[in-house]
Design a protein around this motif. Structure first.
Motif, PDB file in Angstrom:
ATOM      1  N   ASN A   1       0.521  16.487 -44.944  1.00  0.00           N
ATOM      2  CA  ASN A   1       0.707  15.260 -44.177  1.00  0.00           C
ATOM      3  C   ASN A   1       1.544  15.597 -42.950  1.00  0.00           C
ATOM      4  O   ASN A   1       2.759  15.713 -43.025  1.00  0.00           O
ATOM      5  CB  ASN A   1       1.402  14.193 -45.025  1.00  0.00           C
ATOM      6  CG  ASN A   1       1.425  12.847 -44.336  1.00  0.00           C
ATOM      7  OD1 ASN A   1       0.627  12.581 -43.436  1.00  0.00           O
ATOM      8  ND2 ASN A   1       2.337  11.998 -44.742  1.00  0.00           N
ATOM      9  N   LYS A   2       0.893  15.795 -41.825  1.00  0.00           N
ATOM     10  CA  LYS A   2       1.581  16.195 -40.606  1.00  0.00           C
ATOM     11  C   LYS A   2       2.529  15.090 -40.128  1.00  0.00           C
ATOM     12  O   LYS A   2       2.327  13.904 -40.412  1.00  0.00           O
ATOM     13  CB  LYS A   2       0.553  16.519 -39.527  1.00  0.00           C
ATOM     14  CG  LYS A   2      -0.363  17.700 -39.857  1.00  0.00           C
ATOM     15  CD  LYS A   2       0.392  19.012 -39.816  1.00  0.00           C
ATOM     16  CE  LYS A   2      -0.541  20.204 -39.939  1.00  0.00           C
ATOM     17  NZ  LYS A   2       0.172  21.481 -39.779  1.00  0.00           N
TER      18      LYS A   2
ATOM     19  N   ARG B   1       0.635  11.746 -35.905  1.00  0.00           N
ATOM     20  CA  ARG B   1      -0.805  11.468 -35.897  1.00  0.00           C
ATOM     21  C   ARG B   1      -1.121  10.733 -34.613  1.00  0.00           C
ATOM     22  O   ARG B   1      -0.456   9.757 -34.263  1.00  0.00           O
ATOM     23  CB  ARG B   1      -1.186  10.637 -37.115  1.00  0.00           C
ATOM     24  CG  ARG B   1      -2.673  10.456 -37.326  1.00  0.00           C
ATOM     25  CD  ARG B   1      -2.946   9.963 -38.744  1.00  0.00           C
ATOM     26  NE  ARG B   1      -4.371   9.777 -38.971  1.00  0.00           N
ATOM     27  CZ  ARG B   1      -4.993   8.597 -38.870  1.00  0.00           C
ATOM     28  NH1 ARG B   1      -4.299   7.497 -38.586  1.00  0.00           N
ATOM     29  NH2 ARG B   1      -6.293   8.504 -39.064  1.00  0.00           N
TER      30      ARG B   1
ATOM     31  N   GLU C   1      -8.896  15.749 -36.961  1.00  0.00           N
ATOM     32  CA  GLU C   1      -8.863  15.129 -38.282  1.00  0.00           C
ATOM     33  C   GLU C   1     -10.104  14.275 -38.529  1.00  0.00           C
ATOM     34  O   GLU C   1     -10.705  14.324 -39.591  1.00  0.00           O
ATOM     35  CB  GLU C   1      -7.614  14.265 -38.397  1.00  0.00           C
ATOM     36  CG  GLU C   1      -7.535  13.462 -39.690  1.00  0.00           C
ATOM     37  CD  GLU C   1      -6.543  12.316 -39.595  1.00  0.00           C
ATOM     38  OE1 GLU C   1      -5.457  12.464 -40.159  1.00  0.00           O
ATOM     39  OE2 GLU C   1      -6.853  11.299 -38.950  1.00  0.00           O
TER      40      GLU C   1
ATOM     41  N   TYR D   1      -9.200  11.535 -33.661  1.00  0.00           N
ATOM     42  CA  TYR D   1      -7.906  11.590 -34.333  1.00  0.00           C
ATOM     43  C   TYR D   1      -7.473  13.045 -34.501  1.00  0.00           C
ATOM     44  O   TYR D   1      -8.273  13.908 -34.870  1.00  0.00           O
ATOM     45  CB  TYR D   1      -7.997  10.929 -35.714  1.00  0.00           C
ATOM     46  CG  TYR D   1      -8.276   9.442 -35.661  1.00  0.00           C
ATOM     47  CD1 TYR D   1      -7.247   8.521 -35.623  1.00  0.00           C
ATOM     48  CD2 TYR D   1      -9.587   8.964 -35.648  1.00  0.00           C
ATOM     49  CE1 TYR D   1      -7.503   7.151 -35.583  1.00  0.00           C
ATOM     50  CE2 TYR D   1      -9.862   7.601 -35.600  1.00  0.00           C
ATOM     51  CZ  TYR D   1      -8.812   6.699 -35.570  1.00  0.00           C
ATOM     52  OH  TYR D   1      -9.059   5.358 -35.517  1.00  0.00           O
TER      53      TYR D   1
ATOM     54  N   THR E   1      -3.699  15.627 -35.439  1.00  0.00           N
ATOM     55  CA  THR E   1      -2.355  15.612 -36.016  1.00  0.00           C
ATOM     56  C   THR E   1      -1.590  16.869 -35.623  1.00  0.00           C
ATOM     57  O   THR E   1      -2.168  17.873 -35.192  1.00  0.00           O
ATOM     58  CB  THR E   1      -2.416  15.536 -37.555  1.00  0.00           C
ATOM     59  OG1 THR E   1      -3.133  16.671 -38.044  1.00  0.00           O
ATOM     60  CG2 THR E   1      -3.095  14.259 -38.021  1.00  0.00           C
TER      61      THR E   1
END
Length: 459
Positions: A221-222, A225, A252, A274, A276
């Motif tokens: 989970n970067k 975003r 992403e 998207y 990240t």
């Protein structure tokens, strides 16, 4: 009937089973346009052993069993077409394990997307899973069982590709472990290097077994975003834009969408991108790569980037609540869609077909395409809204969706989440040897024909 009712009460307790008219009404339908069909019983088990006993009872009595997550698929996949028992999995909602270093979670078959998301945010904020654009109450097992797709689909494939193991109650009542859990305590792989038996259950829409436990890949989970939006008015350019973006191998999620309302969107194709990162420098580096990849379309004045300053919060929601708002545009709160899986080169033909169908059947459309596994294919959503109090409008939507499926099959696409009628259309077109293999699998796994009958009926 009374004997069956008492047997179910003996298995799950009085509060876990019902044949009350109001309960049967609720479980006879879903949010889509298909006709309701009442079950005879609704049962909510709490353990794998209870599921096993219910299936064994159903086998003895030859009663259909329809496993249900949260009934959000829209296409009638949990409508009990031939009555019987609806098996509501909502009480089997525990998160059993998170292996932080191996990046997987093990959950029960009724665990929702929202529950896992909240649990990871609180206890493992550096990990996440692929969340579909569906309400948070949607269950993880149901999503993978129909090859769902979500926010990591472009990077890693369908959510079913992220399964790392399963516990299944077979249609004959045996409990079976799939993948690495069949050899030991770890849920890190559903197949290789073993024969990958997960395909006997994923995509079969609850007709070959009931998922009671599920292993699921988790991903980093970067910290940051971000989203960009590119706009063009030329549908024929969208496949090339897709190709340029996926060649970067840094994104992403990529979606292209178009709709006639509000009027500011009409005639344009919007590509949301998207990406990240863990630092602002990483984000800006990726942003420059995205802009550079599409510079030629800007130079030719065939497209450009749209300012997303005022819509960013909505675009970054997971899941996006705004998607459901489409259902209320014609008032009455209904929408349904066909979602063929196809190659990206066909985007212009599908875009033209959506507009043609909307005009022909006088319905409101909103369509999108999500890239899958780096652009190897896309899911093209053909979505129509309707007023639930207008049967004539619902009939037009159904006819439009049927024609959309026929078009997709002619184009060589694979239907996604097909309802029972679309399944029949698919089986008429599928290769005869493939159909014969499906028949052999179904007959051997479900000799009594009790599992979600009416779906994938290959008899």
């Amino acid at each position: 009937m009374n004997d069956v009712m008492q047997s179910l009460i003996d298995i799950v307790g009085e509060r876990g089973v019902s044949n009350a008219a109001e309960e049967l009404w609720f479980y006879s339908r879903d949010p889509g346009v298909l006709e309701p069909h009442k079950p005879d019983y609704v049962v909510a088990p709490k353990t794998t052993e209870q599921v096993q006993k219910i299936v064994q009872l159903a086998n003895r009595e030859k009663i259909p069993v329809v496993p249900m997550g949260n009934g959000m698929a829209l296409t009638g996949l949990v409508i009990p077409l031939k009555g019987g028992i609806v098996l509501d999995m909502k009480r089997m909602n525990k998160i059993l394990e998170v292996n932080e270093k191996a990046r997987y979670a093990v959950v029960e078959g009724g665990t929702s997307q929202g529950v896992l998301k909240a649990y990871l945010q609180e206890n493992y904020p550096h990990l996440r899973h692929s969340i579909p654009d569906a309400p948070s109450t949607t269950t993880i097992a149901a999503n993978v069982a129909l090859h769902g797709q979500g926010r990591l689909t472009n990077q890693y494939g369908f959510n079913s590709d992220m399964v790392t193991g399963m516990e299944i109650v077979l249609p004959t009542g045996e409990i079976c472990l799939i993948g690495s859990p069949s050899l030991g305590p770890y849920w890190f792989s559903k197949g290789p290097t073993l024969p990958d038996l997960s395909g006997l259950f994923l995509g079969w829409l609850g007709t070959t077994g009931i998922i009671t436990k599920l292993g699921l890949k988790l991903f980093p989970n970067k910290k940051i975003r971000e989203v960009e939006m590119f706009v063009t008015d030329k549908a024929e350019l969208v496949p090339e834009i897709f190709y340029k973006l996926t060649h970067l191998e840094i994104l992403e999620d990529v979606n292209a969408w178009f709709q006639p309302k509000p009027l500011i969107f009409k005639g344009n194709f919007h590509i949301t991108i998207y990406f990240t990162g863990d630092t602002e420098e990483e984000i800006e580096f990726k942003r420059r790569m995205i802009w550079d990849a599409l510079q030629e379309f800007i130079d030719s004045k065939d497209g450009g980037f749209m300012n997303v300053q005022y819509t960013k919060d909505m675009l970054l929601e997971m899941p996006q609540r705004g998607i459901a708002n489409f259902a209320d545009v014609p008032k009455g709160g209904g929408f349904e869609y066909s979602g063929p899986i196809t190659i990206i080169e066909h985007f212009p033909q599908y875009a033209a077909k959506v507009i043609e169908l909307a005009k022909k059947y006088d319905v409101l459309y909103a369509s999108s395409a999500r890239l899958i596994c780096g652009g190897h294919c896309m899911m093209f959503s053909i979505s129509f809204a309707f007023n639930r109090n207008n049967p004539a409008m619902m009939k037009r939507v159904k006819e439009a969706l049927d024609e959309a499926t026929a078009f997709a099959l002619e184009m060589g696409a694979v239907p996604w989440k097909p309802n029972f009628m679309e399944q029949q259309m698919t089986m008429k077109k599928i290769h005869p040897a493939t159909l014969k293999l499906m028949q052999m699998i179904k007959r051997n796994l479900d000799p009594q024909g009790i599992m979600n009958p009416g779906n994938w009926e290959v008899i």
